[in-house]
Design an enzyme around this catalytic site. Sequence first.
Site, short mmCIF file in Angstrom:
data_model
loop_
_atom_site.label_atom_id
_atom_site.label_comp_id
_atom_site.label_asym_id
_atom_site.label_seq_id
_atom_site.Cartn_x
_atom_site.Cartn_y
_atom_site.Cartn_z
N LYS A 1 69.63 -1.25 108.26
CA LYS A 1 68.36 -1.86 107.68
C LYS A 1 68.07 -3.47 107.90
O LYS A 1 67.01 -3.59 108.00
CB LYS A 1 68.50 -1.44 106.20
N ARG B 1 69.29 -4.05 98.54
CA ARG B 1 69.62 -2.76 99.10
C ARG B 1 70.81 -2.85 100.05
O ARG B 1 70.95 -3.93 100.69
CB ARG B 1 68.54 -2.24 100.09
N THR C 1 70.30 1.52 96.08
CA THR C 1 69.21 0.25 95.98
C THR C 1 68.94 -0.16 94.46
O THR C 1 69.04 0.70 93.51
CB THR C 1 67.86 0.77 96.47
N GLN D 1 66.14 -9.07 99.26
CA GLN D 1 64.44 -9.18 99.67
C GLN D 1 63.61 -9.50 98.41
O GLN D 1 63.74 -8.82 97.64
CB GLN D 1 64.04 -7.91 100.42
N GLU E 1 58.59 2.43 104.79
CA GLU E 1 58.07 2.00 103.59
C GLU E 1 57.16 0.75 103.33
O GLU E 1 57.38 -0.32 104.13
CB GLU E 1 59.55 1.98 102.90
N GLN F 1 60.51 -2.08 104.78
CA GLN F 1 61.49 -1.58 105.81
C GLN F 1 60.95 -0.34 106.79
O GLN F 1 60.00 0.22 106.62
CB GLN F 1 62.78 -1.10 104.98
N ARG G 1 62.60 2.37 109.84
CA ARG G 1 63.68 3.03 110.45
C ARG G 1 63.30 4.20 111.44
O ARG G 1 62.09 4.63 111.20
CB ARG G 1 64.59 3.88 109.12
N HIS H 1 63.69 12.92 99.58
CA HIS H 1 65.08 12.87 100.03
C HIS H 1 65.41 14.26 100.26
O HIS H 1 65.99 14.53 101.51
CB HIS H 1 66.08 12.58 99.06
#
Length: 881
Positions: free
Chosen positions: A22, A115, A134, A181, A295, A307, A309, A839
Amino acid sequence: MSQYVLNFSDINKSSLAEVGGKGANLGELGRIPGIRVPAGFCVSTRAYADFINTSGAFAALLNGLSGTLLSPEQLKTAGKQIRDHIETLAIPSLIQQDIILAWQETGSQLAYAVRSSATAEDLPGASFAGQQDTFLNVKGEQQLLDCIRKCWASLFTERAIVYRQQNGFEHDKVLLSVVVQQMVFPEVSGIMFTADPVSGNRKTVVIDAGFGLGDALVSGIVAADLYQVQGGTLIKQQIARKETAIYAKPEGGTVNVEIAGERQLVPALAAADAIRLASLGRSIEAHFGNPQDIEWGIAGNEIFILQSRPITTLYPVPPASGDQLRLFVSIGHQQMMTEAMKPLGISVLKTLVPVGKSRPQEESPYLQEVGARLYLDLTDLLGYPQVRKRLPELLLNIDEMIGRAVRDFISRDEFQPSLQPDKKVEPAWLTTAFPTIFAVFRNILYRDNAAAMEEINGFIERQIHENRTKLLAVAGVARITEVQEILSSLIPTVLPRIAPYLGAGLITYKLIAALSQKWVGDAQELGDISKSPTGNVTTEMGLALGDVADAARPYPAVAAYLKQAADDSFFAGLRAVDGGAEVLPVLLAFFEQYGMRGTGEIDVTRPRWREAPTALVPAILSQIAGIRPGQHRLVFAAGKKEAELAADRLLERLQAKPGGFFKARCMRRLIKVHRAFIGLREHPKFFIVQNLAIIKQVLLQEAAQLTAAGVLAAHEDVYWFSLQEFKTIIATQQADYAVVAGRKEQFSNVAKLKPPRVMTSEGEIITANPGASVPAGALPGSPVSAGIVEGCARVILKLEEATMQKGDILVAPYTDPGWTPLFPLAAGLVTEVGGLMTHGAVVAREYGIPAVAGVDNATGKIQNGQRIRVDGTQGFVEFIE
């Protein structure tokens, strides 16, 4: 900044070891023009390691996770012990100083998101989405330090431990960085996929949006608005009822807020913002070189990227050049072998196909390797009007879902421009095919077929002997060239010889069915007429294995030996047990005739039965336990008798009809031809498999010589090279092990993916359009993880009250990362709220379990213990009882 803290501006993709996946991705995002990333820093993995090393008890606690597989309760206890221990440790002063200094420089008056970022997280092969904790809206020095320590501890939540076990990561090898962040307080936030995670289409950007902070969407506690963008155009907008949002509290932390009535159905995202987001997503995808899960948040009309990924669950895109939309169908689904294949297995099959090649040694361009499986490019064939008309119907007989998917694709508007209405079949094709077509009808109408089976068997034996002789006469590069030439000759050799007979057997089956329907109104005898045909090599193999079981049945010591036998001493060990001498000749005879076969036998890298004889032990023992002596032969004979009786019944019914004499005479001929030839349906594959077994033996002989010379570390390493590369290795006496390492890693990543039946060059998985979207009585929902499963519903309202057994279907209001320990037990998933990005959907796709989200009141309508069917491809749940 220091060994313990790195600013985002100091981080890039090479910083993975220091800041995890991340963190490295955040550093890369800041380098993309036009992308705004909230400022921050990463607490390095060095800080975590030095922090953990202050504990004398940590290593012993970690050892409690290794060794034997822990039960859920043991896992829960061990994880809690480690977390509790970590949270009691003091952070060393040097680490604290570096963190506080970075925090002050970034803005101590601001709120932060804290995070975790593991070194095995947000990687191309494993996303580990949501596996660590997080913390949002963190304010003040002490709260910051406490949250960092909790992030470190979250490396040992149950969900994180289970996920590492499932993905083969060692607990002590994964280190944790912490991302700190600056908080963004968005009016709207969500997640964006730069490729559709369900269909796989790389041209579609999928955006989910809701009010407030994005954690409401990720955790699945609220439904999201759905937007789809293609080529700068919004093609779909689906507004959900958004009952809840998460907002920041002034004093720190977050709060769930209910959304007032009419605002629940107000679009969270304007169309222009969806298009703007999609454009940013494409820039991010281009930078990273693969589809991304991003995100984002919008605050004050400014888009912030929080972020990104890689999407790890997408099936790879077929290689294709040009702008034409192309269609690919799976070879594995047609051959009942959908597992991933190593490069040598792929190369052998591509060489086997004779079309599209200028030389026999080449590989056919019509077969493409996609995700370590083979796909056939149908696009050029579909250019012919007659092929478009006939091919889907033909494919329906091979695999119904493939046939329906191809038929649906042909009718698509986007495919129409590539069609050529006047494209004709080349006359040379017709000239080549005409003798076979004529022979088929000759065999049906008048030829005496009594000796056909014997002729074909003799032909195959001669060809096998000839090919074996050719391969034994050469060595080295010349032998691999001979392998390539033999492979290219197999289909042109066997099909023209067998097709007139096999074609007659298949056509007569269709004719029997059609004429029965026409003349007597049904085809009720058809199923019995095809029973127990003579000459079917696969049926004969099953009967021979039954003979082995019969031979072993009187000797309990033989059965006991088989249960613990090893491959390398299988036959020698049998001689030493009581009854082994009597059973061994029967067993050896079976392996002499069928030892070249095995599961996944079209792949030369898979073991044959002669190499792994214990693979047959369960089948032998099952027959010993469940079948009476000789029953297998009696059942076959009974089937043959039933076929004869069914034929007689049909002929009697026909004779009672007008024109009965003529109709019965025609039908008698059709049945005779069908029974004579349908047993040949397995012969082409049997012929090819026998040749593949010989080819594998000689390839391994060459590999053994390379191993003896030190060129290969082990002879099985040759599986990671193509045939042409194999020739080069022999010629140069050098093998590139960097290539082997890269291909092994790639194979590991794609082997766990579920290959689609049909897909396009855009990566879209084509599924057949059902006759009705939802069957009567079914519960509709959103398809979020493809597949169909049946099982016992386990309705769970609270995770702490969960009781599941392996194979249960989990039914819950929603699932957040804390539910992950249940996923290895679940055969399917049903949730009341959620969407593509939640999720449950993400993890369901990674575990490969079918899932349907957004099923209204699922936990009330589905009873605990009820048997249900979950269709994650089409998106509904059916009640079985």
